[in-house]
Scaffold this active site. Sequence first.
Site, short mmCIF file in Angstrom:
data_model
loop_
_atom_site.label_atom_id
_atom_site.label_comp_id
_atom_site.label_asym_id
_atom_site.label_seq_id
_atom_site.Cartn_x
_atom_site.Cartn_y
_atom_site.Cartn_z
N LYS A 97 0.79 -1.22 0.00
CA LYS A 97 0.00 0.00 0.00
C LYS A 97 0.83 1.28 0.00
CE LYS A 97 -4.51 -1.45 1.33
NZ LYS A 97 -4.39 -2.89 1.70
N GLU B 245 -9.35 7.19 3.36
CA GLU B 245 -10.28 6.28 4.00
C GLU B 245 -9.51 5.03 4.36
OE1 GLU B 245 -9.76 6.28 0.78
OE2 GLU B 245 -9.45 4.13 0.50
N SER C 255 1.31 -9.86 -1.19
CA SER C 255 1.07 -8.43 -1.06
C SER C 255 1.38 -7.84 0.31
CB SER C 255 -0.38 -8.11 -1.44
OG SER C 255 -1.27 -8.91 -0.68
#
Length: 394
Positions: free
Chosen positions: A87, A109, A376
């Site tokens: 991320k 968010e 990930s």
Amino acid sequence: MPTQKGRFGPYGGQYVPETLMAALVELESAWEEAWSDAAFQLELRAQQHAFIGRPTPLYSADRLSEEFGGARLHLKREDLCHTGAHKLNNALGQVLLARRMGKARIIAETGAGQHGVAAATACARFGLECVVYMGREDMRRQSVNVRRMRLLGAQVREVTLGTGTLKDATSEAIRDWVANVGSTHYVIGSAVGPHPYPELVRELQRVIGDEARDQYLAAEGRLPDIVMACVGGGSNAIGMFTAFVGDQDVRLVGVEAAGRGVETGLHAASLTGGRPGVLHGSYSYVLQTEDGQVKPTHSIAAGLDYPGVGPEHAFLRDLERVEYTAVTDAEAVAAFRLCTRLEGIIPALEPSHALARARAFAEELGPSGRILICLSGRGDKDLDAVEEFDGRQD
Ligand SMILES: *Cc1c(COP(=O)(O)O)cnc(C)c1O
């Protein structure tokens, strides 16, 4: 690959209040200018290296491959990125862009808190104000990430509307953006939302696949037969797939969350079990009722627990360039355990979905086959969820 500006076939677009149109136009032109500016690219690459820890390694999962008894598996180690997942690739890039645009305030968010932590981390690094919207229920479930964000200097705002989860936090962030659009950049956490976000997030995440393809060719002297990634909003998957989309012999497989089973309705598999509709500013697959209400979702993996999916995935599915499949909570937890025991790597529950599905593909391909999987993120955040699952009746 947009077929016309901001569209992937019929998907994508800009379904937003009129007050945001100017901001999206401004963002698009700032983004295009930055992305083609060698100085921006140089700065981004330097930060990716020193701050995120890129390039992340390509790893040969020998014992897992042996256990599956077929094709050889390699993992792209996004779990080794700073803050523990892919991320930050996106958050860091968007914060650099916001700084260039002269926006001193960032909003984001977050569901499980992973994107909120990434945004707060990038803001701390560059001294920008950061406000993160998070559902009340998620704040309760993910209190460690709330504490991390606050330590990093972010303000975490509790959202009590709706179900108090990610889709409500997203709606609240959009409302803030409408009210403060002059001073504020909205850092969306996945390859979703109105144009230009799906494209922008893909370009910031494509470093995953670009690195992995080069590393794979250097290590194996060939390309993998299958490339796999889990799909929540779809950012790690599109980041991985983009480098391989032109390699017609490479099969691409996206793995969604089947939760307790797609047939139970308690899942988050938007492409497998949803149909086209508009959510959070773009037209794509959405989990919705007959009359278009967004359905509640379930996945043990918080990062996959979202009722929509990025529009480019919807298009790649229609084109049959990517195969989408779904894996249950139970299958993902089993793969989580297996990877931990056999490789000494605790994977996040999200990519554990891809690991679980890899077994069937490994058997199908046999020993000469090669599979590349995007790992990930790391699973330290998931220990409570796995323990809770073990105590659950299913
Ligand atoms: C958030 C998250 C995901 C899902 O998001 P995408 O945008 O679909 O990549 C997957 N894996 C991890 C580790 C995450 O934190």
